[in-house]
Design a protein around this motif. Structure first.
Motif, short mmCIF file in Angstrom:
data_model
loop_
_atom_site.label_atom_id
_atom_site.label_comp_id
_atom_site.label_asym_id
_atom_site.label_seq_id
_atom_site.Cartn_x
_atom_site.Cartn_y
_atom_site.Cartn_z
N UNK A 99 0.70 -1.05 -0.03
CA UNK A 99 -0.10 -0.09 0.15
C UNK A 99 0.98 1.38 -0.05
N UNK A 100 1.85 1.29 1.01
CA UNK A 100 2.46 2.66 1.05
C UNK A 100 3.35 2.65 -0.09
N UNK A 101 4.08 1.50 -0.89
CA UNK A 101 4.64 1.69 -2.09
C UNK A 101 3.93 2.03 -3.36
N UNK A 102 2.67 1.56 -3.45
CA UNK A 102 1.95 1.91 -4.54
C UNK A 102 1.22 3.45 -4.34
N UNK A 103 1.02 3.70 -3.03
CA UNK A 103 0.28 4.99 -2.93
C UNK A 103 1.37 6.10 -3.10
N UNK A 104 2.68 5.82 -2.73
CA UNK A 104 4.01 6.92 -2.99
C UNK A 104 4.45 6.60 -4.23
N UNK A 105 4.00 5.72 -4.99
CA UNK A 105 4.82 5.59 -6.28
C UNK A 105 6.17 5.23 -6.32
N UNK A 106 6.64 4.30 -5.29
CA UNK A 106 7.78 3.88 -4.71
C UNK A 106 8.56 2.94 -5.69
N UNK A 107 9.73 3.13 -6.26
CA UNK A 107 10.40 2.13 -6.78
C UNK A 107 10.51 0.63 -6.17
N UNK A 108 10.08 0.54 -4.91
CA UNK A 108 10.21 -0.62 -4.44
C UNK A 108 9.10 -1.37 -4.62
N UNK A 109 8.02 -1.02 -5.20
CA UNK A 109 6.58 -1.36 -5.32
C UNK A 109 6.76 -2.98 -5.78
N UNK A 110 7.42 -3.21 -7.05
CA UNK A 110 7.30 -4.50 -7.62
C UNK A 110 8.12 -5.51 -6.58
N UNK A 111 9.19 -5.26 -6.07
CA UNK A 111 9.77 -6.08 -4.95
C UNK A 111 8.84 -6.29 -3.98
N UNK A 112 8.10 -5.34 -3.29
CA UNK A 112 7.19 -5.57 -2.21
C UNK A 112 5.65 -6.37 -2.56
N UNK A 113 5.58 -6.30 -3.91
CA UNK A 113 4.34 -7.15 -4.44
C UNK A 113 4.80 -8.61 -4.55
N UNK A 114 6.02 -8.87 -4.92
CA UNK A 114 6.48 -9.98 -5.25
C UNK A 114 6.71 -10.88 -3.90
N UNK A 115 7.10 -10.06 -2.83
CA UNK A 115 7.15 -10.73 -1.47
C UNK A 115 5.82 -11.06 -1.15
N UNK A 116 4.78 -10.08 -1.13
CA UNK A 116 3.46 -10.41 -0.80
C UNK A 116 2.90 -11.62 -1.42
N UNK A 117 3.15 -11.77 -2.79
CA UNK A 117 2.49 -12.79 -3.51
C UNK A 117 3.18 -14.22 -3.23
N UNK A 118 4.04 -14.40 -2.38
CA UNK A 118 4.54 -15.56 -1.77
C UNK A 118 3.57 -15.95 -0.52
N UNK A 119 2.92 -15.10 0.12
CA UNK A 119 2.09 -15.45 1.19
C UNK A 119 0.99 -16.53 0.86
N UNK A 120 0.36 -16.63 -0.27
CA UNK A 120 -0.45 -17.69 -0.36
C UNK A 120 -0.11 -19.13 -0.61
N UNK A 121 1.17 -18.97 -0.96
CA UNK A 121 2.00 -20.39 -1.06
C UNK A 121 2.32 -20.82 0.52
N UNK A 122 2.77 -19.59 1.32
CA UNK A 122 2.86 -20.07 2.66
C UNK A 122 1.43 -20.65 3.27
N UNK A 123 0.60 -20.08 3.01
CA UNK A 123 -0.76 -20.67 3.53
C UNK A 123 -1.25 -22.03 2.72
#
Length: 191
Positions: A38-62
């Motif tokens: 959220x913070x990355x998207x709403x601020x247009x940060x260059x870390x957005x894709x890295x944060x998204x990639x990390x978040x998308x590992x969560x369903x695999x953990x589940x």
């Protein structure tokens, strides 16, 4: 004889505590990385894709937590639903940032439909996961996340943080519910 019984019960309690801890960790990462995205998207940060990639590992953990109890098809479906949940959340954040409220509304409807699908799927594989209970928890999770995004967009960072505290508490309730429902369905594995 008594000491064997005590050892056996202690081992069961340890397995229960481990499962509860694993679910709490997974849900904690879920909400933490959602906030990071959220913070990355709403601020247009260059870390957005890295944060998204990390978040998308969560369903695999589940899925990994479910895989000890359910078949591959069920696990894959749960992973797909939670991946969709996360992607819709990111799309809502992107639309909100651009001010496209019609798109936000459309995506929010899809997000709640996805929550319904998650509740249906989980309640269909575990009779201890009541559809209405999972649905209510998921709806509260979505409501709070939307409030967090809205607060952040308005620049009310204090409220956004306060809402995040509520999100964390709700996530812990969901984690405990997922673990307790699994323990109730498979009691022999936790004795």
């Amino acid at each position: 004889m008594i000491s064997n019984l005590i050892r056996q019960r202690m081992a069961g309690y340890i397995r229960q505590a481990e499962l509860m801890g694993d679910w709490r960790n997974v849900w904690s990462r879920h909400v933490w990385w959602t906030r990071e995205v959220m913070i990355a998207i709403l601020n247009g940060l260059p870390s957005t894709q890295s944060s998204v990639n990390k978040l998308l590992k969560n369903p695999i953990e589940m899925g990994n937590l479910f895989s000890d109890f359910y078949g591959d098809r069920t696990v894959k479906r749960i992973e797909e639903l939670f991946t969709q949940h996360l992607k819709l959340g990111g799309d809502i954040m992107t639309a909100a940032k651009s001010g496209d409220m019609a798109r936000v509304e459309e995506l929010t409807k899809q997000w709640y439909a996805n929550a319904d699908d998650i509740a249906k799927t989980l309640s269909s594989v575990n009779p201890h996961m009541r559809y209405e209970t999972v649905k209510e928890m998921m709806y509260e999770h979505l409501r709070l996340t939307l409030l967090e995004v809205s607060s952040y967009l308005k620049g009310d960072y204090d409220q956004s943080i306060q809402v995040f505290d509520q999100i964390q508490a709700e996530a812990q309730k969901m984690a405990d519910y997922f673990a307790q429902s699994t323990i109730a369905q498979f009691p022999d594995r936790f004795r």
